[in-house]
Motif scaffolding. Structure first.
Motif, short mmCIF file in Angstrom:
data_model
loop_
_atom_site.label_atom_id
_atom_site.label_comp_id
_atom_site.label_asym_id
_atom_site.label_seq_id
_atom_site.Cartn_x
_atom_site.Cartn_y
_atom_site.Cartn_z
N ASN A 175 41.33 39.39 34.05
CA ASN A 175 39.89 39.15 33.55
C ASN A 175 39.58 37.66 33.23
O ASN A 175 39.91 37.28 32.06
CB ASN A 175 39.40 40.19 32.60
N PRO A 176 39.16 36.91 34.27
CA PRO A 176 38.85 35.50 33.95
C PRO A 176 37.65 35.21 33.11
O PRO A 176 37.61 34.16 32.68
CB PRO A 176 38.71 34.79 35.48
N ASP A 177 36.95 36.13 32.88
CA ASP A 177 35.69 35.90 31.82
C ASP A 177 35.91 36.48 30.54
O ASP A 177 35.00 36.13 29.60
CB ASP A 177 34.59 36.85 32.47
N ALA A 178 37.10 37.30 30.24
CA ALA A 178 37.61 37.48 28.90
C ALA A 178 38.09 36.51 27.93
O ALA A 178 38.55 35.60 28.59
CB ALA A 178 38.32 38.77 28.82
N GLY A 179 37.54 36.43 26.68
CA GLY A 179 37.94 35.31 25.84
C GLY A 179 37.72 33.95 26.34
O GLY A 179 36.56 33.88 27.05
N HIS A 180 38.13 32.92 25.89
CA HIS A 180 37.63 31.63 26.27
C HIS A 180 38.42 31.26 27.54
O HIS A 180 37.53 30.56 28.69
CB HIS A 180 38.06 30.78 25.33
N ASN A 181 39.50 31.84 28.07
CA ASN A 181 40.15 31.13 29.20
C ASN A 181 40.60 32.61 30.22
O ASN A 181 41.47 32.32 31.13
CB ASN A 181 41.01 30.34 28.93
N GLY A 182 40.32 33.56 29.69
CA GLY A 182 40.83 34.78 30.38
C GLY A 182 41.79 35.53 29.70
O GLY A 182 42.31 35.15 28.69
N VAL A 183 42.03 36.65 30.33
CA VAL A 183 42.85 37.72 29.82
C VAL A 183 43.79 38.18 30.99
O VAL A 183 43.19 38.67 32.02
CB VAL A 183 42.39 38.80 29.00
N ILE A 184 45.03 38.11 30.92
CA ILE A 184 46.09 38.64 31.93
C ILE A 184 46.98 39.84 31.57
O ILE A 184 47.06 39.85 30.29
CB ILE A 184 47.13 37.38 32.46
N GLU A 185 46.97 40.58 32.23
CA GLU A 185 47.87 41.81 31.95
C GLU A 185 49.33 41.65 32.86
O GLU A 185 49.28 41.42 33.86
CB GLU A 185 47.43 43.12 32.28
N LEU A 186 50.23 41.89 31.78
CA LEU A 186 51.62 41.90 32.43
C LEU A 186 52.30 43.30 32.07
O LEU A 186 52.42 43.74 31.02
CB LEU A 186 52.47 40.91 31.56
N ASP A 187 52.44 43.95 33.04
CA ASP A 187 52.84 45.46 33.15
C ASP A 187 52.04 46.22 32.17
O ASP A 187 52.32 47.05 31.47
CB ASP A 187 54.53 45.52 32.63
N GLY A 188 50.51 45.80 32.43
CA GLY A 188 49.57 46.59 31.83
C GLY A 188 49.30 46.12 30.33
O GLY A 188 48.56 46.64 29.45
N ASN A 189 50.01 45.28 29.70
CA ASN A 189 50.07 44.59 28.49
C ASN A 189 49.11 43.58 28.45
O ASN A 189 49.55 42.18 29.10
CB ASN A 189 51.21 44.36 27.76
N GLN A 246 45.90 29.30 32.44
CA GLN A 246 44.70 29.60 33.33
C GLN A 246 45.02 28.64 34.61
O GLN A 246 45.01 29.08 35.62
CB GLN A 246 43.30 29.34 32.76
N ARG A 247 45.14 27.37 34.28
CA ARG A 247 45.23 26.32 35.46
C ARG A 247 46.70 26.74 36.24
O ARG A 247 46.74 26.66 37.37
CB ARG A 247 44.99 24.80 34.85
N GLN A 248 47.56 27.12 35.54
CA GLN A 248 49.10 27.11 36.12
C GLN A 248 48.67 28.58 36.97
O GLN A 248 49.31 28.72 38.04
CB GLN A 248 50.04 27.25 35.25
N LEU A 249 48.14 29.55 36.43
CA LEU A 249 47.81 30.70 37.24
C LEU A 249 47.29 30.41 38.53
O LEU A 249 47.63 30.61 39.68
CB LEU A 249 47.18 31.72 36.50
N ILE A 250 46.12 29.84 38.62
CA ILE A 250 45.25 29.29 39.61
C ILE A 250 46.07 28.38 40.48
O ILE A 250 46.11 28.60 41.77
CB ILE A 250 43.87 28.60 39.23
#
Length: 111
Positions: free
Chosen positions: A43-57, A66-70
């Motif tokens: 969710n790129p809009d959550a928090g200041h720089n987004g929230v990522i889920e790893l195995d649902g966590n 964020q920049r590394q992911l993109i």
């Protein structure tokens, strides 16, 4: 009618919590710790720089993550956008009807 006075803050009992057993599945690695997993959501809009889920966590991302992911998953991959020839309409919040041509995206991944 009798009025009830509001208690003062210091007159109230403190509420204790046990953060270790809160049941939260948020990832928050400690210094030197490594976490890994399959990306199951972003969710790129959550928090200041987004929230990522790893195995649902979920885990809050900082700007570097964020920049590394993109850079790793988006930049360098091909994106195709098709604009539909048929138009559709919707009524906006002001009550005006707006016509548009829907767009669809497809991606060629470098897997």
């Amino acid at each position: 009618m009798a009025s009830k006075s509001e208690p003062a803050f210091d007159d109230l009992d403190p509420v204790s919590t046990d953060e270790e057993s809160s049941g939260s599945n948020w990832l928050n690695p400690d210094p030197g710790e490594t976490v890994s997993g399959t990306i199951t959501g972003w969710n790129p809009d959550a928090g200041h720089n987004g929230v990522i889920e790893l195995d649902g966590n979920p885990m809050y991302m900082n700007r570097t993550l964020q920049r590394q992911l993109i850079a790793a998953l988006v930049e360098g991959n091909q994106m195709f956008v098709r604009v539909d020839e048929d138009s559709q309409t919707f009524t906006n919040d002001d009550g005006d009807e707006t016509e548009y041509h829907p767009k669809e995206a497809r991606f060629a991944r470098n897997d």
